[in-house]
Design a protein around this motif. Sequence first.
Motif, PDB file in Angstrom:
ATOM      1  N   ASP A  36       0.841  -1.197   0.000  1.00  0.00           N
ATOM      2  CA  ASP A  36       0.000   0.000   0.000  1.00  0.00           C
ATOM      3  C   ASP A  36       0.880   1.253   0.000  1.00  0.00           C
ATOM      4  OD1 ASP A  36      -1.756   2.056   0.472  1.00  0.00           O
ATOM      5  OD2 ASP A  36      -2.854   1.028   2.066  1.00  0.00           O
ATOM      6  N   SER A  38       0.238   4.159   0.721  1.00  0.00           N
ATOM      7  CA  SER A  38      -0.037   5.086   1.822  1.00  0.00           C
ATOM      8  C   SER A  38       0.751   4.732   3.083  1.00  0.00           C
ATOM      9  CB  SER A  38      -1.535   5.084   2.147  1.00  0.00           C
ATOM     10  OG  SER A  38      -1.946   3.831   2.677  1.00  0.00           O
ATOM     11  N   LYS A  39       1.411   3.575   3.086  1.00  0.00           N
ATOM     12  CA  LYS A  39       2.196   3.158   4.245  1.00  0.00           C
ATOM     13  C   LYS A  39       3.637   3.635   4.096  1.00  0.00           C
ATOM     14  CE  LYS A  39      -0.629  -0.939   5.123  1.00  0.00           C
ATOM     15  NZ  LYS A  39      -0.643  -2.424   5.249  1.00  0.00           N
ATOM     16  N   ASP A  40       4.400   3.532   5.181  1.00  0.00           N
ATOM     17  CA  ASP A  40       5.807   3.907   5.143  1.00  0.00           C
ATOM     18  C   ASP A  40       6.597   2.924   4.289  1.00  0.00           C
ATOM     19  OD1 ASP A  40       5.365   6.086   6.778  1.00  0.00           O
ATOM     20  OD2 ASP A  40       5.706   4.949   8.627  1.00  0.00           O
TER      21      ASP A  40
END
Length: 212
Positions: A36, A38-40
């Motif tokens: 994803d 949107s994750k780090d």
Amino acid sequence: MALRTVDDVFSDFLGRRRGIIKALTVDVDAFSELCDPSKDNLCLYGYADGTWEVSPPCEEVPPELPEPTLGINFARDGMKRQDWLCLVAVHADCWLMAMSFYNAAKIDQKGRQRLFEEINGLPTCFEIVSGRASGKPGVDPMQAAAKRAEEEEGSDSQDGQGDPCPMCNATYRSGEFWIQCDECDRWFDGKCVGMTAKLAEEQPQWKCPLCP
């Protein structure tokens, strides 16, 4: 666990490679979902038992072992999926080599040379994911899986030895080592799945990377 011999390091390499290939082919939908953007920073880890994981990098600095490439998730939606998978595969190949030669640091020169020759005799993750291992242009892994399923349904072959390798689509040639999965009964090019006659003799049961 310390890896003391060339065979130990090569076996570790084969397991990690098998896990990465599975993530980028058989489990591609699950792998893509875990990446994803949107994750780090996320990394793709392959493990010696043939499993894989998408995870943030180790918090320990420096880490105990070489780390995979960071941020593979950030490119997921900015490229065609096949191009993205090939990019991840290239970086995974680099990590596999780093892991192997880190583990082989205490092995002598001849041992390291033999290790490299054994590794270099296998198709890379990139070659398998891109389709270059079979000499054909790369295709979407899910399309390839669907095509294989159709071929299997329409096949009249009893032992599967006349079918192409399900991983790289290569066909059997005299003198090559192929191995049959004890779960699905399909035959695989030994180089493609990282198996040799010697390793096969040491395993009474063998399950291919395509079986759950």
